[in-house]
Design an enzyme around this catalytic site. Structure first.
Site, short mmCIF file in Angstrom:
data_model
loop_
_atom_site.label_atom_id
_atom_site.label_comp_id
_atom_site.label_asym_id
_atom_site.label_seq_id
_atom_site.Cartn_x
_atom_site.Cartn_y
_atom_site.Cartn_z
N HIS A 1 32.28 -8.62 -42.79
CA HIS A 1 32.91 -9.21 -41.60
C HIS A 1 33.43 -8.04 -40.75
CE1 HIS A 1 36.17 -11.24 -39.37
NE2 HIS A 1 35.56 -12.38 -39.62
N LYS B 1 42.91 -19.69 -45.04
CA LYS B 1 41.64 -20.15 -45.63
C LYS B 1 41.85 -20.77 -47.00
CE LYS B 1 39.02 -16.37 -43.45
NZ LYS B 1 38.36 -16.96 -42.30
N CYS C 1 31.30 -13.20 -36.80
CA CYS C 1 31.95 -11.88 -36.87
C CYS C 1 31.22 -10.96 -37.82
CB CYS C 1 33.42 -11.99 -37.26
SG CYS C 1 34.37 -12.96 -36.11
N GLN D 1 37.13 -14.58 -48.52
CA GLN D 1 36.31 -15.75 -48.87
C GLN D 1 36.25 -16.01 -50.37
OE1 GLN D 1 35.36 -17.84 -46.69
NE2 GLN D 1 35.28 -16.69 -44.77
N ASP E 1 37.59 -7.03 -49.82
CA ASP E 1 37.92 -8.08 -48.86
C ASP E 1 37.81 -9.41 -49.61
OD1 ASP E 1 37.87 -10.10 -46.99
OD2 ASP E 1 36.56 -9.06 -45.58
#
Ligand code: 7TS
Length: 406
Positions: free
Chosen positions: A121, A224, A361, A201, A198
């Protein structure tokens, strides 16, 4: 997983959109919020709204207790060793910028390497581009297999003695690829590099153990994972955070201030300048409670079922290209021949189905996929197999509407 009972906890899921029951499949962008989180925010503002770590009055004490209790819940949730390692931020983007500017910019010099993957991303890409530019370090990429997977042999070849930072997403927000971050971290550490993960997600959808994964930094967003927007977390290994100079300075983060100098507060407050997002943090604590109550293993198992069903259904459709590997996290990106993703998304919206169309993104990844944008359906544990049927039917209808023969 009793989805119908779970859905009752989410007031928004009962609404209609364009005359149809809402089918919310844009969870990778942001999740919906359960009553317990919404009520936690209302409770804070109605009953003990106050700043934290300042006054010794009753409301201030209550707010501080809740704010710090949420930090402890988050620590437990991601299995960090200490709450000193849990820094409240605005979200994943903010967390990764803190690592890039607070660690990368300070520790890298010309000739060093930063290694990332082509599926990052922009939040885990542009800060590294910027840091590479100002330090003279080189930004390198892992190669990627045609199905959007990383290969550990390639990883081993790409990380060298010059590599100082490896930064990789645990789950791709476009392909659904689940990356072997623990194995990548081990390779990075063998070469003396640090591992930045990261977790935007992954954290909402699967168990996370930052110690087992051996991440040096791990970033994620509250919104999220059932929490409010504007709150997120940066986990950092304590030694690294201790050595880091704050990127932002001002109130809340100091120990003592004189006319020309100041000393810093201890962790985690050293890295939390200014009044924090108090309600956000407390709301995120309630989100963690909700997720733990269902269980992250169960959530992950169920979402894998949804993703498999969606992948198989969409693959069967003529003229539909599905991107990413077969084994994936709970999302499916696709395109329909000859129909612009925005048109697909608009057609689905008319049926009450919310998906996202765009580059998500991840523009370099779009180049790699040889398309400009995709449609993405992304799931959460409150989605049902029926909703995947509705999506498949919506796609068939869109194809018909735009003149394709099924
Ligand atoms: N990293 C990944 C893998 C993401 O998917 C996102 C957000 C971010 C970082 C940034 O998170 P933020 O909370 O700081 O914005 N991804 C998406 C998406 O896929 N659609 O909308 C936001």
């Amino acid at each position: 997983m009793d989805v119908q009972t779970i859905r009752k906890d989410f007031p928004i899921l009962g609404r209609e959109v364009n005359g149809h029951p809402l089918v919310y499949l844009d969870n990778a962008a942001t999740s919906q919020k359960p009553n317990s989180v919404i009520q936690k925010l209302v409770d804070y503002y109605q009953n003990y709204n106050s700043n934290v770590h300042r006054g010794v009055h009753t409301l201030g004490t209550l707010a501080t207790e809740q704010f710090e209790e949420a930090r402890e819940k988050i620590r437990r949730f991601i299995h960090a060793k200490s709450t000193k390692e849990i820094i409240y931020t605005r979200g994943t983007t903010d967390s990764l910028n803190i690592v890039a500017y607070g660690y990368g910019r300070v520790n890298l010099t010309a000739g060093d390497e930063i290694v990332i993957s082509p599926m990052e991303h922009h939040a885990n890409l542009i800060p590294w581009q910027q840091v590479a530019q100002v330090t003279g370090a080189e930004l390198k990429y892992f190669p990627m297999k045609p199905d959007g997977m990383l290969d550990l042999d390639d990883v081993r070849k790409t990380i060298t003695d010059k590599t100082k930072i490896v930064a990789c997403t645990e789950v791709s927000n476009v392909l659904g690829t689940v990356n072997p971050v623990k194995e990548i971290a081990a390779i990075a550490h063998e070469k003396g590099a640090i591992m930045v993960v990261d977790g935007a997600q992954s954290t909402p959808h699967m168990p996370v153990d930052v110690q087992d994964m051996d991440a040096d930094f791990f970033a994620f967003s509250g919104h999220k994972m059932l929490g409010p927007t504007g709150i997120g977390v940066l986990y950092g290994r304590q030694e690294l955070l201790e050595a880091m100079e704050p990127v932002q300075t001002g109130g809340e983060m100091i120990d003592e201030v004189d006319f020309h100098s100041a000393t810093w507060a201890e962790l985690p407050w050293k890295l939390e300048a200014g009044t924090p997002h108090i309600s956000g943090a407390i709301g995120l604590g309630a989100a963690v409670d909700y997720l733990e109550n269902i269980g992250m293993e169960a959530i992950n198992r169920y979402e894998t079922e949804l993703a498999d069903a969606a992948y198989e259904k969409l693959k069967e459709l003529d003229g539909v290209t599905v991107y990413g590997p077969k084994h994936r996290a709970g999302l499916v990106s696709f395109n329909i021949d000859g129909i612009h993703p925005h048109d697909v998304s608009t057609a689905l919206d008319a049926d009450g189905i919310a998906v996202r169309a765009g580059h998500h993104c991840a523009q370099p990844l779009m180049r790699w996929l040889k398309c400009e944008s995709t449609v993405r359906a992304s799931f959460y544990f409150y989605n049902s197999l029926d909703e995947i049927e509705t999506l498949a039917k919506g796609i068939k209808d869109a194809k018909e509407f735009f003149g394709h023969v099924i």
